[in-house]
Design an enzyme around this catalytic site. Structure first.
Site, PDB file in Angstrom:
ATOM      1  CG  HIS A   1     -42.405  -6.912  35.004  1.00 24.24           C
ATOM      2  ND1 HIS A   1     -43.484  -6.511  35.788  1.00 24.24           N
ATOM      3  CD2 HIS A   1     -42.672  -8.189  34.629  1.00 24.24           C
ATOM      4  CE1 HIS A   1     -44.353  -7.502  35.874  1.00 24.24           C
ATOM      5  NE2 HIS A   1     -43.886  -8.544  35.183  1.00 24.24           N
TER       6      HIS A   1
ATOM      7  CB  CYS B   1     -42.845 -11.777  34.712  1.00 26.27           C
ATOM      8  SG  CYS B   1     -42.973 -11.623  32.914  1.00 26.27           S
TER       9      CYS B   1
END
Length: 349
Positions: free
Chosen positions: A307, A325
């Site tokens: 992201h 992440c």
């Protein structure tokens, strides 16, 4: 004094008796002679006595059947001998049958056939037996030597990108056709006794084209160098700098596939120790300042994904700084997003 009628009658009786005796002698003398028109396995044995008929049948039927069957393929050759195949015939019994057929009818009829050369038109076939198991064993030898499996094209996902191996056709003996040819050669004396093994190509289930399609898009996350590499059509298309999970919250190593995608995704605060308990499970709408998942989301595994991050956190790019992440600059993740389909493989190493 004998009268003329008596003498004539006596002559007739004597003639008949002589004819009967002559017919009997003639017929008896032909007991071991096969009548005209009798063939055995296509071989004409009419007019022959038993010994001569058997000798002719050995030469024209048995001797050819005793020859080996030879199969070749390229410079390879396999031989099946009559002994190994247990080839056997009932020629003697068939000659017996020919003699019985020759004795059909009464003595006069047989004598008449013999004198006039009349044929009885009897076509007899000898029985030829063999071992089918021996044929199967030979087929197995041929197949072990010739058959090779088709090789599927493969792809291996590495830090250096997808590595493929090409497919190869396999080869298989046409065993059904070969089995039939060998059986024919074993029972038919005039059959061809040497022939080549027919083969067919076996297509691989996975072709190079299929592999190229499967690996049309691949992502590699190189944690050591804080890089995300995009491969398109097996070639490196773009390299991006990223942030990965901090120590203790490592980005999960392994081969995964992109699970889902979203634009300005909502964020559900995880049930993790770094989230206050009263906020765990809370959903933060996408596109808001409080949502850390900026611009785009590509899900990887168990809540981890790729992201964008707020520009204020661009300093984390190139470091182990996230909660697991893969962080990217917003412009980079927006560029990457449309180029990566759901299901694309991603190697994290």
């Amino acid at each position: 004094m004998l009268t003329r009628p008596f003498i004539a009658g006596a002559v007739i009786v004597a003639t008949i008796a002589a004819l009967a005796i002559g017919t009997y002698v003639y017929d008896h003398g032909r007991q071991e002679t096969i009548a005209k028109g009798v063939t055995i396995g296509g071989v004409d044995v009419g007019g022959l006595k038993r010994a001569a008929a058997e000798a002719k049948l050995r030469a024209e039927i048995l001797d050819p059947l005793n020859q080996a069957v030879v199969v070749d393929h390229g410079n390879k050759r396999w031989t099946l001998s009559a002994r190994e195949a247990k080839v056997a015939t009932n020629l003697t019994a068939t000659v017996d049958e020919a003699l019985l057929r020759s004795r059909e009818g009464n003595m006069v009829q047989r004598a008449w056939r013999g004198v006039t050369g009349e044929s009885i038109d009897a076509k007899l076939e000898p029985k030829v037996t063999f071992s089918d198991a021996a044929i199967i064993r030979m087929l197995d030898r041929v197949r072990r030597s010739i058959d090779r499996p088709a090789m599927n094209a493969t792809v291996k996902y590495t830090l250096q990108g997808p590595k493929t191996t090409p497919s190869h056709d396999g080869l298989a003996v046409d065993a059904t056709s070969l089995h039939r040819k060998i059986k024919t050669a074993l029972v038919a004396p005039d059959a061809k006794r040497r022939f080549s093994a027919a083969t067919r190509h076996v297509q691989p289930k996975v072709t190079e084209a299929a592999i190229e399609q499967q690996a049309a898009t691949m992502l590699v996350v190189d944690r050591e160098h804080f890089e995300l590499r995009l491969y398109k059509n097996l070639k490196l298309a773009k390299t991006y700098s990223v942030a990965i999970g901090a120590v203790g919250r490592d980005t999960p190593e392994g081969l995964y596939h992109i699970q889902n995608k979203a634009v300005n995704p909502a964020w559900t605060k995880p049930y993790s120790d770094w989230v206050p308990k009263d906020e765990q499970g809370t959903v933060v709408p996408g596109g808001t300042a409080a949502n850390p998942l900026k611009a785009r989301w590509l899900g990887i595994f168990n809540g981890a994904g790729i992201h964008g991050v707020d520009p204020s956190e661009y300093g984390s790019i190139g470091h182990a700084a996230s909660h697991g992440c893969v962080r990217m600059r917003i412009a980079d993740v927006e560029e990457l997003y449309p180029r990566v389909p759901v299901g694309a493989p991603i190697l994290i190493a």
